[in-house]
Scaffold this motif. Structure first.
Motif, PDB file in Angstrom:
ATOM      1  N   LYS A 103       4.103   3.103  -8.606  1.00 29.42           N
ATOM      2  CA  LYS A 103       3.106   3.014  -9.686  1.00 29.42           C
ATOM      3  C   LYS A 103       3.380   4.079 -10.751  1.00 29.42           C
ATOM      4  CE  LYS A 103       0.056   0.347  -7.184  1.00 29.42           C
ATOM      5  NZ  LYS A 103       0.063  -1.094  -7.342  1.00 29.42           N
ATOM      6  N   ALA A 118      -4.465   2.028 -18.470  1.00 34.25           N
ATOM      7  CA  ALA A 118      -5.475   3.033 -18.112  1.00 34.25           C
ATOM      8  C   ALA A 118      -4.855   4.434 -18.148  1.00 34.25           C
ATOM      9  CB  ALA A 118      -6.016   2.741 -16.714  1.00 34.25           C
ATOM     10  N   VAL A 141     -10.061   4.826 -10.135  1.00 34.22           N
ATOM     11  CA  VAL A 141      -9.170   4.036  -9.285  1.00 34.22           C
ATOM     12  C   VAL A 141      -8.085   4.925  -8.683  1.00 34.22           C
ATOM     13  CG1 VAL A 141      -7.675   1.996  -9.207  1.00 34.22           C
ATOM     14  CG2 VAL A 141      -9.651   2.033 -10.745  1.00 34.22           C
ATOM     15  N   LYS A 143      -4.606   4.912  -6.411  1.00 32.68           N
ATOM     16  CA  LYS A 143      -3.539   3.989  -6.007  1.00 32.68           C
ATOM     17  C   LYS A 143      -2.425   4.724  -5.273  1.00 32.68           C
ATOM     18  CE  LYS A 143      -4.202   0.815  -9.865  1.00 32.68           C
ATOM     19  NZ  LYS A 143      -3.601   0.063 -10.975  1.00 32.68           N
ATOM     20  N   VAL A 153      -4.719   0.118  -3.169  1.00 31.97           N
ATOM     21  CA  VAL A 153      -5.571   0.393  -4.327  1.00 31.97           C
ATOM     22  C   VAL A 153      -7.032   0.503  -3.912  1.00 31.97           C
ATOM     23  CG1 VAL A 153      -6.407  -0.522  -6.534  1.00 31.97           C
ATOM     24  CG2 VAL A 153      -3.999  -0.769  -5.909  1.00 31.97           C
ATOM     25  N   VAL A 155     -10.633   0.823  -5.727  1.00 31.88           N
ATOM     26  CA  VAL A 155     -11.463   0.876  -6.928  1.00 31.88           C
ATOM     27  C   VAL A 155     -12.772   1.514  -6.483  1.00 31.88           C
ATOM     28  CG1 VAL A 155     -12.550  -0.464  -8.763  1.00 31.88           C
ATOM     29  CG2 VAL A 155     -10.344  -1.198  -7.834  1.00 31.88           C
ATOM     30  N   GLU A 185      -6.340   6.783 -11.790  1.00 30.08           N
ATOM     31  CA  GLU A 185      -6.472   6.302 -13.164  1.00 30.08           C
ATOM     32  C   GLU A 185      -7.882   5.875 -13.499  1.00 30.08           C
ATOM     33  OE1 GLU A 185      -3.507   3.146 -13.162  1.00 30.08           O
ATOM     34  OE2 GLU A 185      -5.106   1.647 -12.996  1.00 30.08           O
ATOM     35  N   GLU A 186      -8.079   5.800 -14.787  1.00 33.60           N
ATOM     36  CA  GLU A 186      -9.331   5.376 -15.392  1.00 33.60           C
ATOM     37  C   GLU A 186      -9.678   3.950 -14.942  1.00 33.60           C
ATOM     38  OE1 GLU A 186     -10.172   4.420 -20.146  1.00 33.60           O
ATOM     39  OE2 GLU A 186      -8.179   4.844 -19.395  1.00 33.60           O
ATOM     40  N   PHE A 187     -10.933   3.689 -14.701  1.00 34.97           N
ATOM     41  CA  PHE A 187     -11.408   2.357 -14.351  1.00 34.97           C
ATOM     42  C   PHE A 187     -11.491   1.513 -15.623  1.00 34.97           C
ATOM     43  CE2 PHE A 187     -15.067  -0.548 -14.179  1.00 34.97           C
ATOM     44  CZ  PHE A 187     -14.778  -1.292 -13.051  1.00 34.97           C
ATOM     45  N   LEU A 188     -10.960   0.300 -15.546  1.00 30.89           N
ATOM     46  CA  LEU A 188     -11.049  -0.617 -16.683  1.00 30.89           C
ATOM     47  C   LEU A 188     -11.963  -1.771 -16.305  1.00 30.89           C
ATOM     48  CD1 LEU A 188      -7.263  -0.840 -17.644  1.00 30.89           C
ATOM     49  CD2 LEU A 188      -9.018   0.593 -18.710  1.00 30.89           C
ATOM     50  N   GLU A 192      -9.740 -10.370 -15.475  1.00 34.89           N
ATOM     51  CA  GLU A 192      -8.297 -10.253 -15.235  1.00 34.89           C
ATOM     52  C   GLU A 192      -7.579 -11.573 -15.495  1.00 34.89           C
ATOM     53  OE1 GLU A 192      -7.017  -8.164 -11.598  1.00 34.89           O
ATOM     54  OE2 GLU A 192      -9.083  -7.448 -11.464  1.00 34.89           O
ATOM     55  N   LYS A 214      -9.264 -12.728  -6.214  1.00 35.34           N
ATOM     56  CA  LYS A 214      -8.866 -11.819  -5.123  1.00 35.34           C
ATOM     57  C   LYS A 214      -9.939 -11.636  -4.064  1.00 35.34           C
ATOM     58  CE  LYS A 214      -5.087  -9.316  -7.094  1.00 35.34           C
ATOM     59  NZ  LYS A 214      -5.088  -9.353  -8.572  1.00 35.34           N
ATOM     60  N   MET A 273      -5.954  -6.735 -17.817  1.00 37.93           N
ATOM     61  CA  MET A 273      -7.414  -6.608 -17.843  1.00 37.93           C
ATOM     62  C   MET A 273      -7.822  -6.820 -19.293  1.00 37.93           C
ATOM     63  SD  MET A 273     -10.048  -6.127 -15.894  1.00 37.93           S
ATOM     64  CE  MET A 273     -10.058  -4.971 -14.524  1.00 37.93           C
ATOM     65  N   LEU A 282      -2.837  -3.628 -16.170  1.00 37.52           N
ATOM     66  CA  LEU A 282      -3.193  -2.976 -14.906  1.00 37.52           C
ATOM     67  C   LEU A 282      -1.944  -2.573 -14.150  1.00 37.52           C
ATOM     68  CD1 LEU A 282      -6.036  -5.229 -13.510  1.00 37.52           C
ATOM     69  CD2 LEU A 282      -6.253  -2.910 -14.406  1.00 37.52           C
ATOM     70  N   GLU A 283      -0.983  -3.483 -14.115  1.00 39.47           N
ATOM     71  CA  GLU A 283       0.225  -3.229 -13.326  1.00 39.47           C
ATOM     72  C   GLU A 283       1.245  -4.314 -13.635  1.00 39.47           C
ATOM     73  OE1 GLU A 283      -0.542  -4.115  -9.249  1.00 39.47           O
ATOM     74  OE2 GLU A 283      -1.106  -6.159  -9.767  1.00 39.47           O
TER      75      GLU A 283
HETATM   76  P1  AMP Z   1      -3.043  -3.967  -7.408  1.00 36.43           P
HETATM   77  O1  AMP Z   1      -2.943  -3.832  -5.919  1.00 36.43           O
HETATM   78  O2  AMP Z   1      -2.369  -2.920  -8.203  1.00 36.43           O
HETATM   79  O3  AMP Z   1      -2.781  -5.393  -7.827  1.00 36.43           O
HETATM   80  O4  AMP Z   1      -4.587  -3.779  -7.769  1.00 36.43           O
HETATM   81  C1  AMP Z   1      -5.500  -4.559  -7.117  1.00 36.43           C
HETATM   82  C2  AMP Z   1      -6.672  -4.803  -7.975  1.00 36.43           C
HETATM   83  O5  AMP Z   1      -7.352  -3.589  -8.232  1.00 36.43           O
HETATM   84  C3  AMP Z   1      -6.392  -5.361  -9.366  1.00 36.43           C
HETATM   85  O6  AMP Z   1      -6.169  -6.731  -9.382  1.00 36.43           O
HETATM   86  C4  AMP Z   1      -7.695  -5.016 -10.041  1.00 36.43           C
HETATM   87  O7  AMP Z   1      -8.701  -5.944  -9.676  1.00 36.43           O
HETATM   88  C5  AMP Z   1      -8.034  -3.688  -9.453  1.00 36.43           C
HETATM   89  N1  AMP Z   1      -7.611  -2.589 -10.336  1.00 36.43           N
HETATM   90  C6  AMP Z   1      -6.411  -1.985 -10.380  1.00 36.43           C
HETATM   91  N2  AMP Z   1      -6.394  -1.023 -11.328  1.00 36.43           N
HETATM   92  C7  AMP Z   1      -7.613  -1.025 -11.900  1.00 36.43           C
HETATM   93  C8  AMP Z   1      -8.225  -0.266 -12.949  1.00 36.43           C
HETATM   94  N3  AMP Z   1      -7.576   0.708 -13.593  1.00 36.43           N
HETATM   95  N4  AMP Z   1      -9.507  -0.560 -13.280  1.00 36.43           N
HETATM   96  C9  AMP Z   1     -10.180  -1.533 -12.630  1.00 36.43           C
HETATM   97  N5  AMP Z   1      -9.672  -2.269 -11.644  1.00 36.43           N
HETATM   98  C10 AMP Z   1      -8.402  -2.032 -11.269  1.00 36.43           C
END
Ligand code: AMP
Ligand code: GLY
Length: 421
Positions: A103, A118, A141, A143, A153, A155, A185-188, A192, A214, A273, A282-283
Motif C-alpha cells: 500500500k 486519501a 482507516v 491498512k 483493512v 475502517v 489514512e484519512e477516511f473517505l 464506490e 462487499k 470513492m 482508494l487503491e
Molecule cells: P481494500 O482491502 O484496500 O480493497 O479496502 C477494502 C475496503 O475498505 C474498500 O473497498 C473500502 O470500502 C474501504 N476503504 C479503504 N480505504 C478507505 C478510505 N480511505 N476511506 C473509506 N473507506 C475505505
C-alpha cells in the motif's frame, strides 16, 4: 494458441469461459482450476504460487500466453519468470505488481503522479501510529502494507478501534510480515465504483465500469466479504467522471510507473470513492476484480484474446474492445455462515436449470463435483450472472436463475444492484 489461466475461483471460471470462446484458441489450461473450470479448460496440478512449476509446465506444454487471475503469483514474480522463458504473460512484473503488493508503494506513486487519494502516512512502530490516529481523529482507516488475504483493512469508526488495529498488526503480528508496516489514512466518504483498464504500459483500453457489493447483508449491512455480487455498467461513473479518471488517475499513474522503470502491463483495477469532493482513488489492484470480472466477461462482445496478446506486445493502440449494449449482474451464492465459520460439502441442485436460462452463466467460485452432483467447497461458491437490457432486467433474470438453484446450505443477498436499480 494454447492459453494457461492461473487460479481456480469464479473470476478464473469467467476468464476461462471467455478465452475458450476465442477463435484463436485451440486449448485452455487452468492451474489449478476447479471441477467446474474443468468443463472448459484442462486442469493442471500446479499451485498459483509455484512459479517454477508454472514456468516449467508452460515451457513443456508450448503455452503461448499465460493469464494470471489473482495477485499473489504476480507479486511473486510469475510474469518475470515467464518472460525469462520467452512466454507471454498478461500481467505486471513483480516490481510493478507492488502497486497492490504494498500500500505504501502505491501511495507513493499516487502522490508523485498527483492522483487524488486519501491523506496518508506509513508506520512500522505502534507509538507514532497511535499518535497520528489521535491527531487525525476518527473515522480513520488502518491498512496492512502487504497482502493480507483481503483482511488487512480496518475502517475504524472510533480512535479506539483504530488503535486496536495497530496493536493487532504491529504488536501481535496477526498478519505476519504483511502487517509489520501500516498505512494509516484519512477516511473517505461516498459511493464506490470499480474502474478497470487494460494497458501495455503506455496505451490504455478502458473496460466497462462496474460496482461490487462487499457487505454480506442486504442494504450493504453486516460484515465485509470478498464480494457478494457485482453489476456493470456503474451508472454513477458518468462520462465526466470517466474522463476525469482517465486523465487525472490512469494516465499519470502509468506515466509515473514507466518513468520509475516499472512500467505496468496487464489489467489495472482502480477502486474509486466518489466523494462530494470528486473522485478519489482508494487503491489499485493489479488484476481483475472478483466478482467484477464475471460481469465484464459477460458484457464483452469482442474476442478477449487479441487484446490480452496485444497488451503483452505493446500493441494495445490497435485494439478496440466492443461491449454488448446490455447490463450484466452477478449474484454470489455463499455457504451459510460465510464470511464467518462455515461447513463444506452441502449438496447443490438445480445448477443445470439455472444455467439453461437465456443470457445466464453460473460461474463457480468454490464447488466440487461428487458423481452427478455438486457440493459446496468454500465460502463463496457460485456467481449467478445474467445479462439484461437494463440493470433491473439483468437483476430480475439473475434472481430467476438463483431461485432455480436448490441449495438449503447456501444464501445470497437479494438486493444486488440496488443502488443502480
Ligand atoms: P481494500 O482491502 O484496500 O480493497 O479496502 C477494502 C475496503 O475498505 C474498500 O473497498 C473500502 O470500502 C474501504 N476503504 C479503504 N480505504 C478507505 C478510505 N480511505 N476511506 C473509506 N473507506 C475505505
Ligand atoms: N471485488 C473486489 C476485489 O476483487 O478486490
Amino acid at each position: 494458441m494454447k492459453v494457461l489461466v492461473l487460479g481456480g475461483g469464479g473470476r478464473e471460471h469467467a476468464l476461462c469461459w471467455a478465452i475458450a470462446n476465442s477463435s484463436l484458441v485451440e486449448q485452455v489450461f487452468c492451474a489449478p482450476g476447479s471441477d467446474a473450470i474443468a468443463q472448459l479448460a484442462t486442469p493442471v496440478a500446479v499451485g498459483v504460487e509455484d512459479i517454477q512449476g508454472i514456468v516449467g509446465f508452460a515451457v513443456e506444454s508450448g503455452i503461448d500466453l499465460v493469464v494470471p487471475g489473482p495477485e499473489a503469483p504476480l507479486v511473486a514474480g510469475v510474469a518475470d519468470g515467464l518472460k525469462d522463458a520467452g512466454i507471454a504473460c498478461f500481467g505486471p512484473s513483480a516490481a510493478a505488481a507492488q502497486m497492490e503488493g504494498s500500500k505504501a508503494f502505491a501511495k507513493d506513486v499516487l502522490d508523485r503522479a498527483g492522483v487524488p487519494t486519501a491523506r496518508w502516512q506509513r508506520f512500522d512502530q505502534s507509538a507514532p501510529a497511535k499518535a497520528y490516529i489521535e491527531k487525525l481523529g476518527a473515522p480513520i482507516v488502518v491498512k496492512a502494507d502487504g497482502l493480507a488475504a483481503g483482511k488487512g483493512v480496518t475502517v475504524a469508526m472510533t480512535t479506539a478501534e483504530a488503535i486496536e488495529a495497530v496493536e493487532a498488526a504491529i504488536d501481535e503480528k496477526i498478519f505476519g510480515e504483511a502487517g509489520a508496516s501500516l498505512v494509516i489514512e484519512e477516511f473517505l466518504d461516498g459511493e464506490e465504483a470499480s474502474f478497470h483498464v487494460m494497458t501495455d504500459g503506455e496505451n490504455v483500453v478502458p473496460l466497462a465500469t462496474s460496482q461490487d457489493h462487499k457487505r454480506a447483508g442486504d442494504g450493504d449491512s453486516g460484515p465485509n466479504t470478498g464480494g457478494m455480487g457485482a453489476y456493470s455498467p456503474a451508472p454513477i461513473v458518468t462520462d465526466a467522471v470517466h474522463q476525469e479518471v482517465m486523465e487525472r488517475f490512469v494516465h499519470p499513474t502509468l506515466k509515473t510507473m514507466a518513468a520509475d522503470g516499472t512500467p505496468f502491463q496487464g489489467v489495472l483495477y482502480g477502486g474509486l470513492m466518489l466523494t462530494s469532493d470528486g473522485p478519489k482513488l482508494l487503491e489499485y489492484n493489479v488484476r481483475f476484480g472478483d466478482p467484477e470480472c464475471q460481469v465484464l466477461m459477460m458484457r464483452l462482445k469482442s474476442d478477449i484474446v487479441p487484446a490480452l496478446l496485444a497488451a503483452t506486445e505493446g500493441e494495445l493502440n490497435h485494439v478496440d474492445l466492443r461491449w454488448w449494449d446490455k447490463a450484466a449482474l452477478s449474484v454470489v451464492m455463499a455457504t451459510n455462515g460465510y464470511p464467518g465459520d462455515y461447513e463444506k460439502g452441502s449438496p447443490i441442485k438445480g445448477l443445470e436449470a439455472a444455467g439453461a436460462l437465456d443470457d445466464v452463466m453460473v460461474f463457480h467460485a468454490g464447488s466440487k463435483r461428487d458423481g452427478d452432483h455438486w457440493r459446496a467447497n468454500g465460502g463463496r461458491v457460485l456467481g449467478v450472472t445474467a445479462l439484461g437490457d437494463t440493470i433491473a432486467a439483468a437483476q430480475e433474470r439473475a434472481y430467476q436463475a438463483v431461485d432455480l438453484v436448490d441449495w438449503p446450505g447456501g444464501f445470497c443477498r437479494r438486493d444486488i444492484g440496488w443502488r443502480a436499480v
